[in-house]
Write a protein that holds these residues in place. Structure first.
Motif, PDB file in Angstrom:
ATOM      1  N   VAL A   1       1.067  -0.666   0.197  1.00  0.00           N
ATOM      2  CA  VAL A   1       0.099   0.015   0.050  1.00  0.00           C
ATOM      3  C   VAL A   1       0.615   1.006   0.098  1.00  0.00           C
ATOM      4  O   VAL A   1       0.197   2.285   0.004  1.00  0.00           O
ATOM      5  N   GLY A   2       2.386   1.447  -0.035  1.00  0.00           N
ATOM      6  CA  GLY A   2       2.762   2.503   0.064  1.00  0.00           C
ATOM      7  C   GLY A   2       3.543   2.791   1.381  1.00  0.00           C
ATOM      8  O   GLY A   2       4.221   3.992   1.386  1.00  0.00           O
ATOM      9  N   LYS A   3       3.725   1.140   2.373  1.00  0.00           N
ATOM     10  CA  LYS A   3       4.280   2.373   4.145  1.00  0.00           C
ATOM     11  C   LYS A   3       6.142   3.108   3.419  1.00  0.00           C
ATOM     12  O   LYS A   3       6.166   3.738   4.097  1.00  0.00           O
ATOM     13  N   SER A   4       6.640   2.274   2.789  1.00  0.00           N
ATOM     14  CA  SER A   4       8.032   2.125   2.840  1.00  0.00           C
ATOM     15  C   SER A   4       7.832   3.206   2.186  1.00  0.00           C
ATOM     16  O   SER A   4       9.059   4.159   2.666  1.00  0.00           O
ATOM     17  N   SER A   5       7.334   3.659   1.245  1.00  0.00           N
ATOM     18  CA  SER A   5       7.294   4.961   0.374  1.00  0.00           C
ATOM     19  C   SER A   5       6.523   6.293   1.315  1.00  0.00           C
ATOM     20  O   SER A   5       7.590   6.961   1.358  1.00  0.00           O
ATOM     21  N   LEU A   6       6.003   6.143   1.385  1.00  0.00           N
ATOM     22  CA  LEU A   6       5.552   7.708   3.160  1.00  0.00           C
ATOM     23  C   LEU A   6       6.210   7.317   3.951  1.00  0.00           C
ATOM     24  O   LEU A   6       6.529   8.396   4.703  1.00  0.00           O
ATOM     25  N   VAL A   7       7.298   6.065   4.605  1.00  0.00           N
ATOM     26  CA  VAL A   7       7.903   6.680   5.571  1.00  0.00           C
ATOM     27  C   VAL A   7       9.479   7.212   4.733  1.00  0.00           C
ATOM     28  O   VAL A   7       9.744   8.420   5.091  1.00  0.00           O
ATOM     29  N   ASN A   8      10.015   6.744   4.001  1.00  0.00           N
ATOM     30  CA  ASN A   8      11.261   7.701   3.235  1.00  0.00           C
ATOM     31  C   ASN A   8      10.653   8.589   2.461  1.00  0.00           C
ATOM     32  O   ASN A   8      11.415   9.981   3.092  1.00  0.00           O
ATOM     33  N   ARG A   9       9.463   9.581   2.081  1.00  0.00           N
ATOM     34  CA  ARG A   9       9.115  10.767   2.539  1.00  0.00           C
ATOM     35  C   ARG A   9       9.276  11.582   2.935  1.00  0.00           C
ATOM     36  O   ARG A   9       9.274  12.827   3.561  1.00  0.00           O
ATOM     37  N   ILE A  10       9.060  11.097   4.925  1.00  0.00           N
ATOM     38  CA  ILE A  10       8.660  11.120   5.861  1.00  0.00           C
ATOM     39  C   ILE A  10       9.749  11.735   6.648  1.00  0.00           C
ATOM     40  O   ILE A  10      10.041  12.548   7.098  1.00  0.00           O
TER      41      ILE A  10
END
Length: 709
Positions: free
Chosen positions: A283-292
């Motif tokens: 669902v994009g959890k790691s992408s969100l982590v990288n963005r944060i």
């Protein structure tokens, strides 16, 4: 010769500390205070009235002059027996009497008397430069009034030893002998301070306040100061060998740079809230982590199940520090590694203070999303809902469907483009601030950093879990289970260490793709970030080129090394003998590294790791004083000169340790030193100074003599 001058008020322990310091180095010891006491004793013996309202300074000065010039006085400079004699009689005890103590300041405050004493003290100090003196020309420790400013203002080490008045009085009271009352240090200070200042240090004098130090700590502090002075003197002596040779600016900078590589003491860890990112796979959890985090740290690929462990990161948003936890995808009714991944996600939720649930706006609401919500409600943690993959305003309607989850407003975000992430974080951190507790800590910057490296499936994660005494990372027989470097703070024998569990390094990186490629890059970055690499091998399998490549990557990065042979309990005697033969043939490059045989699964011999790790890091931090280094290389060169090259013999002029972590030595020589001779120097350095567990780097600067103009 090293001259050490120590001044300070009464009761700081000048005499006992100075004697111990002199004995430590084989120096002479001069108690200048005893010389003043002897003068007072002599005046009293001559019948001079020192209690008179107006002491006759001329009479006292003449008596003191006769005492010294008439060969009546002598003082031994042996720290084990610093006897004071008058006409051959030992008066060491007599000058410590209360009568002498009460009159010594009246004598020492007479300026002409001080001038006589200063000349005598300087003569005793100068005498120790002679090779035939007590110290053999090594040095002297002189303590007493005016020693740092008047008697020996050019001493190599000048110290004002001081302590709080109540501490000094307590020490003097404890030193009082039967029949002799304790000296009033305040009164003594007032009398002595009429002609000298010993309360504040002059320029160039180091103040050592030992109010809260014991004797050993005080002595260690002074030893460090003397060591530095000896190093300075030796450095200048050996650096003089380069005079007359062409040196460039880099050479000059290297010679002048003598940093000690000390590690600063860091404050304790800061307590912060923990925010966990959860959701079903892809669902994009790691992408969100990288963005944060505003950097690529988590491995991202358009394939479900890339993230497998719960991975913690230090994060900050709008001035608020917090701990961010990325998790593997949560699924129901799964088995094997997928079940372990889901379990780690549940652990992350239980340990977090607040949660961000990530759902996929493009896919819509799923049964798994609803099952995750039930799990989150049972945990009782505040939840912020993020609807990911809403990449533009026209797609915002996709978030409306998720109101039915009952978690409040769904925040439409695009982790890939950063859209809406700020509003999401504002809401998530608001819930984090309202949480009942803050259960996380920012990673302290002062922790020793240890990377667990090895090819896939050698047991890195199992060892991490064993050291932590709990399941911190996913362990599975499937090779390549770990994808992201996992940072974990683990307490070993009361000391916190930062462990970095890494993905297994594959042999041909240029042939890797997707998650494995990025995992490999992050593993190499983790090695660069670490100080020590625990290189793991599966002892039950033959050592492969891939194993040796992993080891070489850590050595080439200049990290301290401990070689860990895991699964040792699965070895029979034949296998052990096979490995011992391989140790001789395949590990010749790292014979200096410590080897620990253990079982990560059962914990057998894992208790041996801490000692090996500490010794390796001590070697990695070690600095060899320039004097010792050049003296050693001089002896080495005399005993084993470099072979002739073209009729000439290269000669080592000077060497210095340019840096630590890892130790790097620069040798200035008159010609090229062959590789075999460099290896010989490295082996000899290890035999003499240790460096077990740390690589050593040696470079040679060839310099020629300046041409006459």
């Amino acid at each position: 010769m090293i001259r050490v001058a120590i001044d300070g008020p009464a009761g700081v322990g000048k005499s006992s500390t100075s004697k111990a310091l002199a004995k430590y180095y084989g120096f002479a010891y001069l108690d200048t205070g005893a010389m003043y006491r002897a003068c007072a004793w002599w005046c009293l013996k001559q019948g001079i009235d020192l209690d008179a309202e107006q002491v006759d300074e001329r009479v006292v000065t003449e008596a003191v002059g006769e005492f010294f010039t008439g060969d009546h006085f002598d003082i031994a400079v042996d720290p084990d027996a610093p006897a004071v004699t008058a006409d051959g009689e030992d008066i060491s005890e007599q000058i410590r009497s209360s009568e002498v103590s009460s009159h010594v300041s009246k004598v020492s405050n007479i300026i002409p008397v001080r001038n006589v004493l200063i000349a005598a003290q300087r003569a005793y100090i100068a005498r120790e430069a002679d090779k035939e003196s007590f110290s053999g020309g090594l040095g002297i420790v002189a303590e007493g009034r005016d020693i740092t400013t008047v008697v020996a203002p050019d001493a190599e080490v000048r110290v004002l030893l001081t302590a709080r008045e109540e501490v000094r009085q307590a020490r003097r009271t404890g030193q009082a002998v039967s029949g002799v009352g304790a000296e009033d240090v305040a009164a003594r200070d007032r009398m002595d301070s009429k002609v000298t200042n010993f309360t504040t240090a002059a320029d160039g004098v180091v103040t050592v306040d030992n109010s809260d130090m014991d004797f050993a700590h005080t002595l260690d502090t002074l030893i460090a100061l003397v060591d530095a002075a000896i190093e300075e003197q030796e450095y200048a002596r050996y650096a003089a060998n380069l005079e007359g040779y062409d040196l460039d600016e880099a050479d000059e900078a290297l010679i002048e740079d003598r940093t000690d590589g000390a590690v600063s003491v860091q404050p304790g860890p800061k307590q912060v809230g923990v925010l966990a990112i959860v959701g079903r796979p892809n669902v994009g959890k790691s992408s969100l982590v990288n963005r944060i985090l505003r950097r690529r740290v988590a491995v991202v690929e358009d394939t479900p199940g890339v993230t497998r462990d719960r991975v913690s990161y230090d994060a900050e948003w709008a001035g608020t520090d917090f701990k961010l936890v990325d998790t593997g995808g949560w699924e129901v009714d799964v088995e094997g590694i997928d079940s372990a991944i889901a379990s780690q996600a549940e652990v992350a939720v239980n340990l977090a203070d607040a949660v961000v649930l990530v759902v996929d706006g493009q896919v819509g609401l799923t049964d798994t999303d609803e099952r995750i919500v039930k799990m989150l409600r049972a945990s009782g943690k505040p939840v912020t809902l993020a609807v990911n993959k809403v990449d533009d305003r026209e797609s915002e309607y996709l978030a409306a469907e998720f109101w039915k989850l009952g978690l409040g407003e769904p925040y439409a975000v695009s982790a890939m483009h950063g859209r809406g992430v700020g509003e999401l974080l504002d809401a998530a951190l608001d819930s984090l601030r309202k949480a009942e507790k803050t259960s996380g800590y920012l990673t302290p910057s002062g922790l020793r950093r240890v990377a667990l490296v090895g090819r896939p499936n050698v047991g890195k994660s199992s060892l991490l879990n064993q050291l932590a005494h709990e399941d911190r990372t996913v362990v599975n027989d499937l090779a390549g289970t770990t994808r992201d470097p996992v940072d974990e703070i683990i307490d070993i024998d009361g000391e916190d260490w930062l462990f970095i569990d890494t993905a297994g390094i594959k042999r041909r990186q240029h042939k890797l793709k997707g998650a494995e490629y990025y995992s490999s890059l992050r593993t190499q970055a983790a090695i660069e970030r670490s100080e020590l690499a625990l290189v793991l091998f599966d002892a039950s399998l033959p050592i492969s080129d891939q194993d040796l490549k992993v080891m070489s990557s850590a050595v080439d990065a200049g990290r301290a090394i401990v070689l860990v042979f895991n699964k040792w309990d699965a070895m029979d005697e034949f296998d052990k003998q096979r490995l011992e033969r391989l140790w001789i043939t395949e590990f010749d490059r790292v014979t200096w590294a410590q080897r620990v045989n253990l079982s990560a699964k059962t914990g057998w011999h894992t208790n041996r790791l801490a000692k090996a790790m500490r010794e390796a890091l001590e070697s990695w931090d070690k600095r060899v004083p320039t004097g010792k280094l050049n003296a050693f290389l001089g002896q080495l060169q005399s005993a084993h000169p470099h072979p002739l090259r073209g009729g000439k013999q290269p000669r080592i002029l000077f060497a210095t340790q340019a840096s630590t972590r890892p130790p790097r030595f620069v040798i200035f020589a008159t010609g090229f030193l062959e590789h075999g001779y460099r290896r010989f120097i490295e082996r000899s350095l290890r035999e003499e100074f240790g460096f077990e567990g740390s690589p050593i780097q040696i470079s040679v600067n060839i310099r020629e003599k300046k041409k006459r103009k």
